[in-house]
Design a protein around this motif. Structure first.
Motif, short mmCIF file in Angstrom:
data_model
loop_
_atom_site.label_atom_id
_atom_site.label_comp_id
_atom_site.label_asym_id
_atom_site.label_seq_id
_atom_site.Cartn_x
_atom_site.Cartn_y
_atom_site.Cartn_z
N SER A 486 -4.71 -0.88 -13.89
CA SER A 486 -5.41 -0.21 -13.60
C SER A 486 -6.46 0.49 -14.27
N ALA A 500 -4.91 -1.78 -9.31
CA ALA A 500 -4.20 -2.27 -10.36
C ALA A 500 -4.84 -4.37 -10.41
N ASP A 518 -0.70 -2.38 -5.91
CA ASP A 518 -0.30 -1.70 -6.01
C ASP A 518 1.51 -1.39 -6.00
#
Length: 675
Positions: A486, A500, A518
């Protein structure tokens, strides 16, 4: 009286014979063939297939058709449909009188049931023999079917021009909508078309179609079905000028599920039709203005349930230049750098490294294998976090050497991945993409990371079971990966939303990858050529990453936050780490260190009785003290100079026990604490 009795007898005998005549009717098949349909999770049509003779005929239930259309159909075609027994004698009498008076046929006497009889047998309408047969079949149909069942047959078989049959095929073709809700103008046209389907086709004879539609509207107002205001608006409605294509969303996946279950007439998938359409548009836009042979694939998955939400196998299914017929979500390709997070996760789990550990990026050789970074540069000593974010090759190969390629392959299989290895010993090169796998498998890998280390079996059909998969990584290791990824710098002009993600580029620039997640979704992107040829200058970070961020933007929801650190995660700077975790020391170019620590007790695979009163004693042989002991990745004893240590009370369950010596060398074992 004798005459009346004789007449009654003749009538009775006639009725008996007619009844026997009707009962002896050989009825045609009453279940029409319908095309296979593939629908999304809400029942919306993704793709339809024709029946064997090439006609479009789709399944439909009476409750799925606008009641206004049904009322208008009965009003125009057969007002006494609900009361007659298949033949309307009053309508026949009226039609005969009008034919005699005008010396031509003015109106027909066929009921809806008779029309169904004609459509079932595909018989003509004019010859007396054919008409008598229709009467007989209609009377027989009324004895074995309800009125609603007869109407449903009509809704399947009525012709609407060309190769269109049935209300659903007609509504989708002429109006681009399902027949659940139809306007008065749409209903009137669909009532009128079956009377002369080819001479009233809207795309060829708009004037004739308009006149026929308006006659239906006139009948509707005459018998009170519609108001004058509604009729006025309906008359002004345009006539469709062209046929619309049937939905053809997710064509690759649709073909695959139909091939898997060829006898099924309906396939309910977990896809979202609207999201699928947006992703197909995005894939097509991604290759515009580029190499004419470049194609793209996109997948969207809800990692909480494993449900596949979108699957784009190619940028254009019908584009032969791009070989759009090849489903790139299933093609065997090199994963490039996309396996690196799993390798680092295994290092976290084994206690070899921490995100803040230092790792070397220097020239190194493992026998005849000398890995290089993509830019042929070396960065010296840097943190594991930075090494993964920069996707450096040398640090991850050094780490894989300590873990072992066999362990990587084992965890890949546990995550649900299939891997095709090159001939001979695959060696350390598999960590940099030296094997074959599929995009669908890589989606499951990143879904596993997003789910805290639990495998996420992919669900394609709505009936596929959902649930927790097997554990692949510890929650701590998975969280470390999400936290690191992330922090990867987004591509230019992309939002800094802490998505991420990881990119990858295969050898020779044949595959450009990007995977991101996510707290809810995993999205995967691939660009390249279906024939496996090189695409010069194609890097995952340059062309796949921007497409990944755009795909997340088109999900229609804000990013779901990633989970908080699990119990046992060390969120401290490097200086506060246990000494063995502050720096990763490679195994010396692949040579096994005979002085490395070895867990003498408990032995690997042992099953021990758990007790809150009795401590668990562990012992290490060899290695250089002080030692650090980890329990499922969490430090439980640090700075221990003795070779035997009390690990405290235990709880039932499966345990990964790791010991790390002062040189950073580690040994691990697995055991079970029984109740």
């Amino acid at each position: 009286m004798i005459t009346l009795a004789l007449l009654a007898t003749l009538i009775a005998v006639g009725l008996v014979r007619v009844n026997a005549w009707i009962a002896a009717t050989d009825l045609p098949g009453l279940v029409p063939d319908t095309g296979i349909e593939v629908v999304d999770r809400e029942g919306r049509l993704l793709r339809a297939y024709t029946v064997e003779d090439g006609r479009w005929r789709l399944p439909v239930r009476l409750a799925e058709v606008d009641p206004g259309f049904i009322d208008m159909l009965v009003t125009y075609e057969d007002r006494r449909f609900r009361t007659h027994s298949g033949v309307d004698l009053r309508a026949f009498a009226r039609a005969g009188w009008q034919a005699l008076w005008n010396r031509r046929i003015v109106s027909g006497g066929s009921t809806l049931t008779m029309q169904v009889a004609r459509l079932l047998e595909d018989s003509g309408t004019g010859a007396w023999g054919g008409k008598l047969r229709q009467i007989r079949v209609a009377l027989a149909l009324e004895r074995v079917l309800s009125k609603d069942e007869i109407l449903t047959l009509y809704l399947h078989l009525a012709p609407y021009g060309g190769n269109l049959e049935g209300i659903r095929a007609a509504s989708l073709t002429w109006f681009g909508t399902e027949p659940r809700r139809l306007t008065a103008a749409q209903s009137a046209l669909l009532v009128a078309l079956p009377q002369a389907p080819n001479s009233r086709r809207p795309d060829r004879f708009r004037g004739a179609a308009r006149l026929a539609r308006n006659r239906v509207l006139d009948r509707a107002i005459r018998f009170g079905a519609l108001t004058e205001t509604e009729i006025t608006w309906a008359r002004r409605a345009p006539i469709p000028s062209a046929r619309r294509d049937f939905p053809a969303l997710a064509p690759h996946l649709a073909d695959r599920v139909v091939q898997d279950r060829p006898t099924a007439t309906r396939h309910d998938l977990t896809l979202d039709a609207e999201l699928q359409a947006r992703m197909e548009t995005l894939a097509a836009q991604a290759v515009q203005g580029r190499d004419t042979r470049l194609t793209a694939a996109i997948m969207v998955m809800d990692h909480r349930t494993g449900a596949l939400r979108a699957s784009v196998g190619a940028a254009a299914y019908s584009d032969d230049t791009r070989q759009g017929f090849v489903d790139m979500t299933q093609a065997l390709r090199s994963p490039g750098s996309t396996l690196k997070p799993l390798i680092y996760g295994l290092g976290f789990e084994a206690g070899l490294i921490h995100p803040e550990s230092l790792i070397e990026d220097r020239p190194i050789r493992f026998g005849s294998y000398a890995p290089q970074n993509f830019d042929n540069a070396f960065r010296g000593e840097l943190s594991v976090r930075r090494a993964l974010q920069a996707s450096l090759n040398i640090p991850v190969v050094s780490l894989l050497d300590a873990i072992g390629p066999a362990e990587l392959l084992t965890r890949m299989r546990r995550a649900g991945m299939r891997a095709e290895l090159p001939p001979g010993d695959p060696g350390l090169a598999i960590g940099l993409g030296g094997l074959g796998t599929r995009m669908e498998d890589l989606m499951q890998l990143y879904a596993m990371i997003a789910r805290g280390g639990n495998a996420a079996p992919l669900r394609i059909r709505t009936e596929d079971p959902s649930g927790e998969g097997t554990r692949v990584l510890s929650p701590v290791a998975a969280w470390y990966l999400g936290d690191i990824l992330s922090g990867v710098t987004p591509p230019p002009n992309a939002p800094r939303n802490r998505l991420a993600y990881k990119t990858g580029t295969s050898y020779g620039h044949r595959d450009a990858w990007a995977f991101g997640f996510d707290g809810r979704h995993v999205v995967g992107v691939w660009l390249g050529r279906a024939d496996g040829a090189s695409v010069p200058g194609a890097f995952g970070a340059d062309i796949a990453a921007p497409l990944l961020f755009e795909a997340f933007a088109r999900l229609g929801t804000d990013l779901a936050p990633l989970p908080p650190p699990p119990l046992g995660a060390l969120t401290v700077p490097r200086a506060e780490l246990p000494p063995p975790l502050r720096r990763f020391r490679p195994q010396g170019g692949g040579a096994r260190d005979t002085d490395a620590p070895e867990i003498a007790f408990p032995p690997d695979g042992a099953v021990l009785a758990g007790s809150a009163d009795l401590p668990l004693l562990a012992r290490v042989d060899r290695g250089t003290p002080p030692f650090t002991w980890l329990w499922n990745g969490r430090p439980v004893a640090t700075g221990v100079f003795d070779r035997q240590v009390d690990l405290g009370s235990t709880r039932p369950g499966f345990v990964e026990l790791t010991v790390i010596d002062a040189e950073g060398r580690a040994e691990r074992g697995f055991l079970e604490i029984a109740r």
